[in-house]
Design an enzyme around this catalytic site. Sequence first.
Site, PDB file in Angstrom:
ATOM      1  N   ARG A   1     -40.149  34.513 -18.711  1.00 31.98           N
ATOM      2  CA  ARG A   1     -41.075  35.047 -19.969  1.00 31.98           C
ATOM      3  C   ARG A   1     -41.757  36.211 -19.451  1.00 31.98           C
ATOM      4  NH1 ARG A   1     -42.550  30.277 -22.721  1.00 31.98           N
ATOM      5  NH2 ARG A   1     -44.642  31.181 -22.965  1.00 31.98           N
TER       6      ARG A   1
ATOM      7  N   TRP B   1     -49.417  36.918 -17.107  1.00 32.54           N
ATOM      8  CA  TRP B   1     -48.984  38.362 -17.675  1.00 32.54           C
ATOM      9  C   TRP B   1     -50.501  38.890 -18.283  1.00 32.54           C
ATOM     10  CZ3 TRP B   1     -49.275  40.546 -22.581  1.00 32.54           C
ATOM     11  CH2 TRP B   1     -48.772  41.518 -22.946  1.00 32.54           C
TER      12      TRP B   1
ATOM     13  N   ASN C   1     -53.242  29.463 -20.361  1.00 29.43           N
ATOM     14  CA  ASN C   1     -52.483  30.641 -21.339  1.00 29.43           C
ATOM     15  C   ASN C   1     -53.055  30.755 -22.886  1.00 29.43           C
ATOM     16  OD1 ASN C   1     -50.283  30.335 -19.586  1.00 29.43           O
ATOM     17  ND2 ASN C   1     -48.860  29.488 -21.130  1.00 29.43           N
TER      18      ASN C   1
ATOM     19  N   GLU D   1     -32.414  48.851 -33.358  1.00 35.63           N
ATOM     20  CA  GLU D   1     -32.419  47.946 -32.341  1.00 35.63           C
ATOM     21  C   GLU D   1     -31.533  48.379 -31.325  1.00 35.63           C
ATOM     22  OE1 GLU D   1     -33.603  44.931 -31.719  1.00 35.63           O
ATOM     23  OE2 GLU D   1     -32.244  43.983 -30.447  1.00 35.63           O
TER      24      GLU D   1
ATOM     25  N   LYS E   1     -33.221  48.223 -27.385  1.00 37.56           N
ATOM     26  CA  LYS E   1     -32.620  47.604 -26.162  1.00 37.56           C
ATOM     27  C   LYS E   1     -32.702  48.506 -25.094  1.00 37.56           C
ATOM     28  CE  LYS E   1     -32.816  44.264 -26.964  1.00 37.56           C
ATOM     29  NZ  LYS E   1     -33.175  43.597 -28.130  1.00 37.56           N
TER      30      LYS E   1
ATOM     31  N   LYS F   1     -41.259  37.467 -22.822  1.00 37.33           N
ATOM     32  CA  LYS F   1     -40.308  36.711 -23.808  1.00 37.33           C
ATOM     33  C   LYS F   1     -40.849  36.178 -25.054  1.00 37.33           C
ATOM     34  CE  LYS F   1     -36.153  35.310 -24.797  1.00 37.33           C
ATOM     35  NZ  LYS F   1     -35.302  36.474 -25.310  1.00 37.33           N
TER      36      LYS F   1
HETATM   37  C1  F6R Z   1     -36.852  42.463 -27.793  1.00 30.21           C
HETATM   38  C2  F6R Z   1     -37.525  41.675 -28.129  1.00 30.21           C
HETATM   39  C3  F6R Z   1     -38.681  41.215 -28.973  1.00 30.21           C
HETATM   40  C4  F6R Z   1     -38.781  40.173 -29.734  1.00 30.21           C
HETATM   41  C5  F6R Z   1     -40.540  40.239 -30.425  1.00 30.21           C
HETATM   42  C6  F6R Z   1     -40.478  39.004 -31.124  1.00 30.21           C
HETATM   43  O1  F6R Z   1     -35.846  42.234 -27.092  1.00 30.21           O
HETATM   44  O2  F6R Z   1     -36.927  40.423 -27.552  1.00 30.21           O
HETATM   45  O3  F6R Z   1     -38.904  42.404 -29.481  1.00 30.21           O
HETATM   46  O4  F6R Z   1     -37.901  40.135 -30.725  1.00 30.21           O
HETATM   47  O5  F6R Z   1     -41.244  40.094 -29.352  1.00 30.21           O
HETATM   48  O6  F6R Z   1     -40.365  37.800 -30.776  1.00 30.21           O
HETATM   49  P1  F6R Z   1     -39.729  36.477 -31.251  1.00 30.21           P
HETATM   50  O7  F6R Z   1     -38.334  36.794 -31.901  1.00 30.21           O
HETATM   51  O8  F6R Z   1     -39.601  35.502 -30.422  1.00 30.21           O
HETATM   52  O9  F6R Z   1     -40.833  36.364 -32.490  1.00 30.21           O
END
Ligand code: F6R
Length: 615
Positions: free
Chosen positions: A27, A77, A103, A488, A492, A610
């Site tokens: 995470r 974090w 958290n 994207e 990445k 994450k």
């Molecule tokens: C990049 C990535 C982030 C997530 C963003 C939204 O690789 O994973 O940009 O896409 O933090 O997260 P979710 O999809 O979990 O709402």
Amino acid sequence: MCGIIGYIGDKTASDILISGLSHLEYRGYDSSGVALMNNEEVNVFKASGKLINLIEILKTKQNICAKSKIGIGHIRWATHGLPTTQNAHPHTCNCKNLTLVHNGIIENYQELKKELEKQGAVFASQTDTEVAAHLIAYEYGKTKNLLNAMQNAAKKIKGAFAFCAIHKEEPDRIVVAKRNAPLIIGVGQGENFIASDIPAIIEYTKKAIYLSDYQIGVITKDSIEIYDEKNTLIPNKIEYLPFEAVAISKMGYKHFMLKEIHEQSDVVRNVLAGKLLSADKKVVLDEFKLTKKEIKNIKRIQIIACGTSYHAGLIGKYVLEKFAKIPVDVEASSEYIYRDTIADKNTLAIGISQSGETADTITAIKQIKQDNSHVVIITNRADSTMARLADSLLPVSAGIEVSVAATKSYMAQLISLYLLAIYLYEQKEVEQYKKEIATLKQELLELPSKIEAIVENTSNIQRIAKKYSSYKDFIFIARGINYPNALEGALKLKEISYINATGYSAGELKHGPIAMLDNNMPVLAILNTGSVYDKVLSNCEEAKARQAKLIGVTNYIEEKDASLFDDIITIPLGSETIGPAINIVVLQLLAYYIAEYLGKDVDQPRNLAKSVTVE
Ligand code: F6R
């Protein structure tokens, strides 16, 4: 982002806490800590940096570990205060009797801190969590009961929290509380577990209680009591956890990210299973709850998401507008929530999220729900907060994604959006595009083998990754339906290699960004056959005229044009519409191999989390 684990039973708590924390590492975090309790004492151990630093400390405390059968643990974090040992959780109070992991974010911590200081509290960290620890301890001083102390403290706290607390005077229990941050209680036999996410405990139990907002739980080794907002004891609702422990293994791959990129062909098969059987059959989408008549009344679609999921939404816009003939707006959730937005019952809201726990997207979904819009959630976590808010839930079932950089979940989101667009098209009985829809269906069915062709032959991508790994900047360009993949692909690359990469619509290059082009600036162009092929090719010419290094990711190029490029990655042929689901695999692999070549921490890039559970 932060992670919580708790254990109470007959086993050595530290072993279970460390194992749980190691499964939450993905995470993203910057320090860790545990509190171990036995009948005589509570001991707190903390370390900044990676979990291994905490493990090394615990190796020197074997006596304490062996006799402690209750414990709470945390990976932090940083939000309030630097990622130091002092700011790491658990936090305690003046008398050190109360120990807490947390958290979330306590919004009124400054106010509470001032009040507590007047009562004699002395603070050792900059965190909002330590304020909560002092507050619960203060309430304990009045009630002499950890449950009541937690209930009283929770009423005074504004913001989001998942709390897990132990107290030296009550050495047989852990008390937990939740508001706008996920927390589950894993149910065992003669032992129980607490976690902020399933991977932490899936090795030990497949049964769990999902705590709801404003609930408080008292957990002993043989009992779990849940109290609601009015302090009434409520019946336990035990659910089965959807994951297998094996899903959290690298299965021989060097990194989870590489494994997850390779899994994408199966992910596509899974998403299509039962929904798209053949090119001549209609898409089946029983999860979509609107009737044909209600679908015909949709005047607008509002997509809300963040990061990679937002990019999936941008591609969704192309297919939904084209085939369903409904105007689509796509907005980053963090922007949506601070505007006077317009939506109504004829607006279809689509929330997209890998984790289903992204704070901004949850807030945006709640906001649009108040306007009576039908909310569709596309998520990889059918057990998440967002899934519970859905009117129609489209779980993409990509399997748990461990690497912080989203790959297979993006693919799954794209496929879901394609299916949704075809489904709406078929329900609305739009006649135009009949042939294109049939082609798209066939291409979706053939997509897994195209993905396999890419991931099974990466030598050219690896060579190019090595060649360009020393550049400090990168530009990605594309047009039309591939433009979001330029964003994207750049995302990445920057998140795992820390190279400054930016995605542009190729036509925009000459309106400013072209000023940055010279032979130190690689430009990666996505060149797909279709309506904008020639346009992108001329944008590439413009870039080459400024001596940029040009990489083409293309499914077709004539020999005369190939010489324009310094390097070319050829991908399987496909229509313009399916293109993004093919070329994204190359962009993911390129980012992966550059980061791997640079020796970066691919699965846990610095500063990233994450699941972004704070605003
Ligand atoms: C990049 C990535 C982030 C997530 C963003 C939204 O690789 O994973 O940009 O896409 O933090 O997260 P979710 O999809 O979990 O709402």
